[in-house]
Design a protein around this motif. Sequence first.
Motif, short mmCIF file in Angstrom:
data_model
loop_
_atom_site.label_atom_id
_atom_site.label_comp_id
_atom_site.label_asym_id
_atom_site.label_seq_id
_atom_site.Cartn_x
_atom_site.Cartn_y
_atom_site.Cartn_z
N GLY A 110 -12.80 -3.33 -14.86
CA GLY A 110 -12.55 -4.74 -14.58
C GLY A 110 -11.62 -4.92 -13.39
O GLY A 110 -11.69 -4.19 -12.38
N CYS A 111 -10.70 -5.88 -13.51
CA CYS A 111 -9.77 -6.13 -12.40
C CYS A 111 -8.74 -5.02 -12.27
O CYS A 111 -8.13 -4.87 -11.20
CB CYS A 111 -9.07 -7.47 -12.60
SG CYS A 111 -7.98 -7.53 -14.05
N ALA A 112 -8.53 -4.20 -13.32
CA ALA A 112 -7.61 -3.08 -13.20
C ALA A 112 -8.10 -2.09 -12.15
O ALA A 112 -7.31 -1.50 -11.40
CB ALA A 112 -7.44 -2.38 -14.55
N GLY A 113 -9.41 -1.90 -12.06
CA GLY A 113 -9.95 -1.02 -11.03
C GLY A 113 -9.72 -1.57 -9.63
O GLY A 113 -9.37 -0.83 -8.71
N TRP A 116 -6.08 -1.04 -8.78
CA TRP A 116 -5.82 0.36 -8.46
C TRP A 116 -6.28 0.69 -7.04
O TRP A 116 -5.59 1.41 -6.31
CB TRP A 116 -6.53 1.24 -9.47
CG TRP A 116 -6.31 2.71 -9.23
CD1 TRP A 116 -5.22 3.46 -9.56
CD2 TRP A 116 -7.21 3.61 -8.55
NE1 TRP A 116 -5.39 4.76 -9.15
CE2 TRP A 116 -6.59 4.89 -8.53
CE3 TRP A 116 -8.46 3.46 -7.99
CZ2 TRP A 116 -7.21 5.99 -7.96
CZ3 TRP A 116 -9.08 4.56 -7.41
CH2 TRP A 116 -8.46 5.82 -7.40
N GLN A 117 -7.43 0.18 -6.65
CA GLN A 117 -7.91 0.41 -5.30
C GLN A 117 -6.97 -0.18 -4.26
O GLN A 117 -6.67 0.45 -3.23
CB GLN A 117 -9.32 -0.18 -5.14
CG GLN A 117 -10.42 0.54 -5.92
CD GLN A 117 -10.75 1.91 -5.33
OE1 GLN A 117 -10.39 2.22 -4.20
NE2 GLN A 117 -11.45 2.71 -6.13
N ASN A 123 -0.59 2.57 -0.52
CA ASN A 123 0.08 3.88 -0.41
C ASN A 123 -0.40 4.64 0.82
O ASN A 123 0.40 5.29 1.52
CB ASN A 123 -0.16 4.70 -1.66
CG ASN A 123 0.51 4.10 -2.89
OD1 ASN A 123 1.51 3.41 -2.78
ND2 ASN A 123 -0.05 4.35 -4.07
N ASP A 124 -1.70 4.59 1.10
CA ASP A 124 -2.22 5.25 2.30
C ASP A 124 -1.63 4.63 3.57
O ASP A 124 -1.26 5.35 4.52
CB ASP A 124 -3.74 5.16 2.33
CG ASP A 124 -4.39 5.98 1.22
OD1 ASP A 124 -3.70 6.86 0.67
OD2 ASP A 124 -5.57 5.73 0.90
N LEU A 125 -1.53 3.31 3.60
CA LEU A 125 -0.96 2.65 4.78
C LEU A 125 0.52 2.99 4.94
O LEU A 125 1.01 3.16 6.07
CB LEU A 125 -1.15 1.14 4.67
CG LEU A 125 -2.60 0.65 4.77
CD1 LEU A 125 -2.67 -0.86 4.53
CD2 LEU A 125 -3.20 1.00 6.12
#
Length: 212
Positions: A110-113, A116-117, A123-125
């Motif tokens: 759901g919206c948790a995915g 997380w994305q 974090n990558d940025l």
Amino acid sequence: MDCSSDTAVCAVAVAAAAAPSPPSSSPRPPAPALSPCAACKILRRRCVDRCVLAPYFPPTEPHKFATAHRVFGASNIIKLLQELPEAHRGDAVSSMVYEAAARVRDPVYGCAGAIWQLQRQVNDLKAQLARAHAELAGARAQHAHLLALLCVEVAASSPPSYDCAAGYSASPSRHQLAAVVAANPVMADAVDGALHQTQAGPVSWAEEALWT
């Protein structure tokens, strides 16, 4: 009616029958029929005046209720809205519609995915920004080191034609290099190292590696 016996009575009766009847009151226009909200239209029920779903599911946006009804169910939506104050119902409906749409796209997370994305992208940025800051600091340190080597090389050769710190004709000395360090503290270590290298032996700045 037999008018032969009484002519006057017959004349009065005929006049009363021919007289126009008084005008009746004009009829009221019918009340406009209210369009049912999207929820009542989908549920195929009568939309009452104070329908709890009507302010949040207008008839022009049927997909909102269809999505929320598919995941939560109409009874749960109505129960939740009735338990909340009116000031919070709009936010609750928006949250339910967003969660239902995310659950339709991703039935497992759901919206948790989606959250997380987004956190992974953040974090990558942050990591890319940290690497960029490190590269910038290295480039500034290398620039200061090369400039210090150039100043020391010019001071060692003692040409009376150029001063790398002041930009006019003079012979660079330790006092002038100290002024450069005072104006640019980041060059202090580079100037000291270059002076030590010059005392140990002549070093050409052209032989230094541009990138470390």
